[in-house]
Each structure stands twice: as structure tokens, then as C-alpha cells.
Write a protein that holds these residues in place. Structure first.
Motif, PDB file in Angstrom:
ATOM      1  N   ASP A   1       0.854  -1.179   0.000  1.00 58.09           N
ATOM      2  CA  ASP A   1       0.000   0.000   0.000  1.00 58.09           C
ATOM      3  C   ASP A   1       0.895   1.236   0.000  1.00 58.09           C
ATOM      4  N   ILE A   2       0.586   2.183  -0.837  1.00 58.31           N
ATOM      5  CA  ILE A   2       1.365   3.419  -0.936  1.00 58.31           C
ATOM      6  C   ILE A   2       0.468   4.588  -0.547  1.00 58.31           C
ATOM      7  N   THR A   3       0.969   5.430   0.327  1.00 60.29           N
ATOM      8  CA  THR A   3       0.248   6.638   0.715  1.00 60.29           C
ATOM      9  C   THR A   3       1.083   7.847   0.301  1.00 60.29           C
ATOM     10  N   ARG A   4       0.561   8.648  -0.606  1.00 57.24           N
ATOM     11  CA  ARG A   4       1.264   9.847  -1.044  1.00 57.24           C
ATOM     12  C   ARG A   4       1.202  10.930   0.042  1.00 57.24           C
ATOM     13  N   ARG A   5       2.142  11.857  -0.033  1.00 61.36           N
ATOM     14  CA  ARG A   5       2.197  12.943   0.936  1.00 61.36           C
ATOM     15  C   ARG A   5       0.846  13.671   1.020  1.00 61.36           C
ATOM     16  N   GLY A   6       0.327  13.781   2.219  1.00 60.89           N
ATOM     17  CA  GLY A   6      -0.920  14.505   2.438  1.00 60.89           C
ATOM     18  C   GLY A   6      -2.175  13.750   2.066  1.00 60.89           C
TER      19      GLY A   6
ATOM     20  N   HIS B   1      -3.960  13.422  13.727  1.00 56.11           N
ATOM     21  CA  HIS B   1      -3.383  12.218  13.135  1.00 56.11           C
ATOM     22  C   HIS B   1      -3.638  12.163  11.622  1.00 56.11           C
ATOM     23  N   GLU B   2      -2.728  11.520  10.923  1.00 52.46           N
ATOM     24  CA  GLU B   2      -2.942  11.153   9.528  1.00 52.46           C
ATOM     25  C   GLU B   2      -2.635   9.660   9.406  1.00 52.46           C
ATOM     26  N   LEU B   3      -3.660   8.847   9.225  1.00 50.95           N
ATOM     27  CA  LEU B   3      -3.494   7.392   9.157  1.00 50.95           C
ATOM     28  C   LEU B   3      -2.921   7.002   7.800  1.00 50.95           C
ATOM     29  N   LEU B   4      -1.951   6.096   7.807  1.00 49.46           N
ATOM     30  CA  LEU B   4      -1.260   5.683   6.588  1.00 49.46           C
ATOM     31  C   LEU B   4      -1.587   4.230   6.255  1.00 49.46           C
ATOM     32  N   ALA B   5      -1.409   3.864   4.984  1.00 43.40           N
ATOM     33  CA  ALA B   5      -1.638   2.485   4.521  1.00 43.40           C
ATOM     34  C   ALA B   5      -3.026   1.999   4.923  1.00 43.40           C
ATOM     35  N   THR B   6      -4.025   2.828   4.704  1.00 44.58           N
ATOM     36  CA  THR B   6      -5.381   2.498   5.171  1.00 44.58           C
ATOM     37  C   THR B   6      -6.110   1.503   4.276  1.00 44.58           C
ATOM     38  N   ASP B   7      -5.565   1.219   3.089  1.00 44.42           N
ATOM     39  CA  ASP B   7      -6.226   0.252   2.211  1.00 44.42           C
ATOM     40  C   ASP B   7      -5.973  -1.183   2.640  1.00 44.42           C
ATOM     41  N   LEU B   8      -4.993  -1.394   3.529  1.00 45.83           N
ATOM     42  CA  LEU B   8      -4.686  -2.744   4.002  1.00 45.83           C
ATOM     43  C   LEU B   8      -5.418  -3.011   5.311  1.00 45.83           C
ATOM     44  N   SER B   9      -6.047  -4.165   5.397  1.00 49.05           N
ATOM     45  CA  SER B   9      -6.731  -4.547   6.632  1.00 49.05           C
ATOM     46  C   SER B   9      -5.885  -5.585   7.377  1.00 49.05           C
ATOM     47  N   ASN B  10      -6.164  -5.759   8.657  1.00 50.13           N
ATOM     48  CA  ASN B  10      -5.463  -6.741   9.492  1.00 50.13           C
ATOM     49  C   ASN B  10      -3.950  -6.585   9.416  1.00 50.13           C
ATOM     50  N   LYS B  11      -3.493  -5.326   9.478  1.00 50.69           N
ATOM     51  CA  LYS B  11      -2.050  -5.069   9.439  1.00 50.69           C
ATOM     52  C   LYS B  11      -1.406  -5.502  10.759  1.00 50.69           C
ATOM     53  N   LYS B  12      -0.163  -5.929  10.697  1.00 55.98           N
ATOM     54  CA  LYS B  12       0.592  -6.248  11.901  1.00 55.98           C
ATOM     55  C   LYS B  12       1.160  -4.981  12.528  1.00 55.98           C
ATOM     56  N   MET B  13       1.243  -3.923  11.730  1.00 54.52           N
ATOM     57  CA  MET B  13       1.696  -2.626  12.230  1.00 54.52           C
ATOM     58  C   MET B  13       0.702  -1.568  11.786  1.00 54.52           C
ATOM     59  N   VAL B  14       0.537  -0.530  12.598  1.00 58.01           N
ATOM     60  CA  VAL B  14      -0.354   0.573  12.252  1.00 58.01           C
ATOM     61  C   VAL B  14       0.487   1.854  12.212  1.00 58.01           C
ATOM     62  N   PRO B  15       0.819   2.350  11.012  1.00 61.31           N
ATOM     63  CA  PRO B  15       1.631   3.564  10.919  1.00 61.31           C
ATOM     64  C   PRO B  15       0.754   4.807  10.773  1.00 61.31           C
ATOM     65  N   PHE B  16       1.170   5.894  11.410  1.00 62.38           N
ATOM     66  CA  PHE B  16       0.464   7.152  11.236  1.00 62.38           C
ATOM     67  C   PHE B  16       1.372   8.303  11.650  1.00 62.38           C
ATOM     68  N   THR B  17       1.160   9.459  11.020  1.00 64.09           N
ATOM     69  CA  THR B  17       1.876  10.661  11.418  1.00 64.09           C
ATOM     70  C   THR B  17       0.947  11.521  12.250  1.00 64.09           C
ATOM     71  N   THR B  18       1.535  12.381  13.053  1.00 68.54           N
ATOM     72  CA  THR B  18       0.738  13.201  13.964  1.00 68.54           C
ATOM     73  C   THR B  18       1.345  14.595  14.109  1.00 68.54           C
ATOM     74  N   ARG B  19       0.483  15.600  14.020  1.00 72.10           N
ATOM     75  CA  ARG B  19       0.866  16.950  14.419  1.00 72.10           C
ATOM     76  C   ARG B  19       0.435  17.102  15.873  1.00 72.10           C
ATOM     77  N   VAL B  20       1.406  17.380  16.736  1.00 72.59           N
ATOM     78  CA  VAL B  20       1.129  17.449  18.176  1.00 72.59           C
ATOM     79  C   VAL B  20       0.665  18.857  18.519  1.00 72.59           C
ATOM     80  N   ARG B  21      -0.633  18.997  18.770  1.00 68.41           N
ATOM     81  CA  ARG B  21      -1.212  20.310  19.051  1.00 68.41           C
ATOM     82  C   ARG B  21      -1.180  20.639  20.540  1.00 68.41           C
ATOM     83  N   ALA B  22      -1.108  19.619  21.373  1.00 73.49           N
ATOM     84  CA  ALA B  22      -1.075  19.836  22.825  1.00 73.49           C
ATOM     85  C   ALA B  22       0.193  20.601  23.216  1.00 73.49           C
TER      86      ALA B  22
END
Length: 211
Positions: free
Chosen positions: A105-110, A122-143
Motif C-alpha cells: 500500500d502506498i500513501t502519497r504525501r498529504g 493524526h494522519e493514518l497511513l496504509a489504510t487500504d490494508l486490513s489486518n495489518k501487523k503494524m499501524v503507521p500514522f503521522t501526527t501533528r502534536v497540538r497539545a
């Protein structure tokens, strides 16, 4: 002050589950010497040939393969480059009869799936794949303050954190807060309460990989 409870505000973490089969494989300690020998023989190399490729003495290679010495980081570096392999190949033996699944699965920038919360964006990545062994995501920390979190964030699994830009204070339940800057990383148990706050002028951005 966060209490010792799950923080319901970040619902992304509620959905991160580690799926296990009915049985679990028993993990055996890796015998690095046997792995080095298997990789060498897999390329039909003699000890002398492997010695020339890696720049390591034949006697050193022999001692490594016979578990008489443990290779230093410098030696591991020479083995990886000399044998033309990737580092994970040296430290992980392929499963017997394993077949590639061809999942990709490829996730382009943005183009990740947005998931904003009161403290994180959060920005969830590789969302087209189900039952992933890893869950990748980027986050802008607003706190910006520890008190922005009514409760600790906690969930099952383990997590890898990489600071992409800016600086954060990384709070964990059993350790003193630590400042992490761009390029710094952390790996930790997610059942331990944890939160991030930005301490740089602009919101920090991080990459998270949850397993």
C-alpha cells in the motif's frame, strides 16, 4: 493530572488491536553464527571467499560461525555489506515454507486519512490494508501542556516514535519526561500511560508505528 485510566478522546488508539492466531510460535533465540554460515553457504561462498568480500579474517569468520565469539557492530557492518544483504536478513531467519503475500500500500504525501482530536492531528497511513501487523500514522502534536490531557493514553501493543520536526516532551507513566528533537526516536510499551506535548515554536510532527 492524568489519572490511571484509558483516554477516550484519542479514539484511534482504541482501534489498535494486536491480532493473534489460536496458537503462538515459540520464539527461539537466534544463533547468529548459524545464520552467518547459512547466508554464506546460500551464496556458495567458501570461508576464504567470504573473508575477501567482508574484509574479515578467515579465523574470525570461523569463530563467529561456531559461536565462539560475538560480532561487534563494526563486524556486523562488514558482514552485511560484504555479503550484500540487508541487516534484517542477518538477524531474522525466514519462516520455513513462507510465501510472499504480495501485500502493498502506498500513501502519497498529504493523502492519508485524517483523524483530528483535541490534542493530536493524526494522519493514518496504509489504510487500504486490513489486518495489518503494524499501524503507521503521522501526527501533528497540538497539545502544549501536560494538563491538556484529562487522562493517560494507553492501549495494547508496543509503539515506535520518530520525531519528524520540532521538539516534544515525551511523558510516560514510570519515567521522567524527556525532550525529543527532530530525528530522535523512542520505543515503548503502550500499556504504560504516555502523552506528547509540543515545546517548539511550531507544532511538532511525529511518525508513530504501533504493533
Amino acid at each position: 493530572m492524568p489519572q490511571d485510566r484509558h483516554y477516550a478522546g484519542d479514539t484511534i488508539h482504541e482501534s489498535l488491536q494486536v491480532h493473534q492466531g489460536e496458537t503462538e510460535a515459540t520464539l527461539q533465540p537466534l544463533k547468529l553464527g548459524e545464520r552467518v554460515k547459512a547466508l554464506r553457504l546460500g551464496q556458495s561462498l567458501t570461508l576464504e571467499e567470504a573473508s575477501k568480500l567482508t574484509g574479515l579474517a578467515r579465523s574470525t569468520l570461523s569463530k563467529i560461525e561456531n559461536e565462539q565469539i560475538s560480532p561487534t557492530f563494526s563486524v556486523v557492518h562488514k558482514l552485511v555489506h560484504g555479503l550484500g544483504i540487508d541487516l534484517p536478513q542477518l538477524f531474522s531467519e525466514p519462516s520455513s515454507g513462507a510465501q510472499p503475500s504480495g501485500r502493498r500500500d502506498i500513501t502519497r504525501r498529504g493523502e492519508g486519512r485524517p483523524h483530528p482530536t483535541a490534542t493530536y492531528e493524526h494522519e493514518l497511513l496504509a489504510t487500504d490494508l486490513s489486518n495489518k501487523k503494524m499501524v503507521p500514522f503521522t501526527t501533528r502534536v497540538r497539545a502544549r501542556h501536560f494538563e491538556d490531557f484529562p487522562e493517560w493514553i494507553r492501549h495494547d501493543g508496543e509503539e515506535f516514535l520518530y520525531v519528524l520536526s520540532g521538539s516534544i516532551l515525551f511523558y510516560t507513566e514510570f519515567y521522567e519526561p524527556v525532550r525529543l528533537n527532530a530525528g530522535d526516536t523512542a520505543y515503548y510499551d503502550c500499556t504504560m500511560g504516555h502523552v506528547l506535548v509540543s515545546v517548539s515554536e511550531s507544532d511538532a510532527e511525529v511518525l508513530w508505528v504501533t504493533a
